[in-house]
Design an enzyme around this catalytic site. Structure first.
Site, PDB file in Angstrom:
ATOM      1  CG  ASP A   9      -1.798   1.172   1.361  1.00 36.79           C
ATOM      2  OD1 ASP A   9      -2.239   1.696   0.316  1.00 36.79           O
ATOM      3  OD2 ASP A   9      -2.071   1.600   2.495  1.00 36.79           O
ATOM      4  CG  ASP A  11      -2.013   7.289   0.606  1.00 33.66           C
ATOM      5  OD1 ASP A  11      -1.436   8.376   0.613  1.00 33.66           O
ATOM      6  OD2 ASP A  11      -2.568   6.815  -0.407  1.00 33.66           O
TER       7      ASP A  11
END
Length: 221
Positions: A9, A11
């Site tokens: 991922d 963020d």
């Protein structure tokens, strides 16, 4: 290990962007005469651009279109990142460490423009074979669409992929896709207990995420 992959991922895993997103969105909503609800930030995490722009426009604001909301917020985020990318400790080292034995992918709720900007700024863009924005799939997290798309682009079955996530919706998304999930929670935005329970392993930080750990987790799938 070419038949195995690690999917990051962005963020909350590689960059400490959730506080920036919250500050920018809160500021925009306040300037536009809207209201910020107690559960707004939690609801926004994992949404695609289309989803969060519609939520802000329809539930928090009265006037601007979702398209106008998305344009203004993303432009503000782009200007913030151009000044400084909020890189998390160990992020670049973790990407480079995983790139040696594994194929790398990335699945992010950020728009494509911000993904490309950040990966270019921190010098790791070339290490990812596939990157997907939830702008490019039907549904954002917690739906599995983004992770399934990354796995397809990498040509690696989801069961042979380890996802590295921090948020409740991210953990749910990767697990729903059939991936083994490593949770690296952020203290200020902790995942729900039921979402954290979906992880095969919870790491204190990125330094704890090693090729040996990933190999062990994937072998247990």
């Amino acid at each position: 290990m070419g038949t195995h992959a690690v999917v990051f991922d962005l963020d909350g895993v590689l960059i400490d962007s959730e506080p920036v997103w919250e500050e920018v969105r809160r500021g925009y909503v306040a300037e536009s005469g809207g209201r910020w609800l107690p559960d707004t930030q939690e609801r926004l995490m994992g949404m695609s651009t289309e989803e969060w722009a519609a939520y802000l426009a329809e539930d928090l604001l009265d006037g601007p279109s979702a398209e106008d909301v998305a344009y203004e917020v993303i432009d503000r985020m782009r200007r913030r990142y151009a000044q400084e990318v909020p890189l998390l400790p160990g992020a670049v080292d973790a990407v480079r460490r995983m790139a040696e034995p594994f194929t790398l992918g990335l699945n992010s709720s950020s728009p494509r423009a911000l993904i490309d900007l950040v990966l270019g700024e921190i010098g790791v863009a070339s290490l990812f074979r596939a990157t997907v924005s939830t702008e490019e799939v039907d549904q954002g997290k917690p739906a599995p669409d983004g992770y399934l798309t990354v796995a397809a682009q990498l040509d690696v079955p989801p069961v042979r992929c380890a996802a590295i996530e921090d948020s409740s919706n991210g953990l749910r998304s990767a697990h729903a896709a059939g991936m083994r999930v490593i949770a690296v929670p952020r203290p200020h935005y902790p995942p729900a207990d039921e979402a954290l329970a979906l992880a095969a392993y919870t790491a204190a930080d990125l330094d704890a995420v090693t090729p040996g750990l990933v190999t062990k987790i994937l072998a247990a799938a």
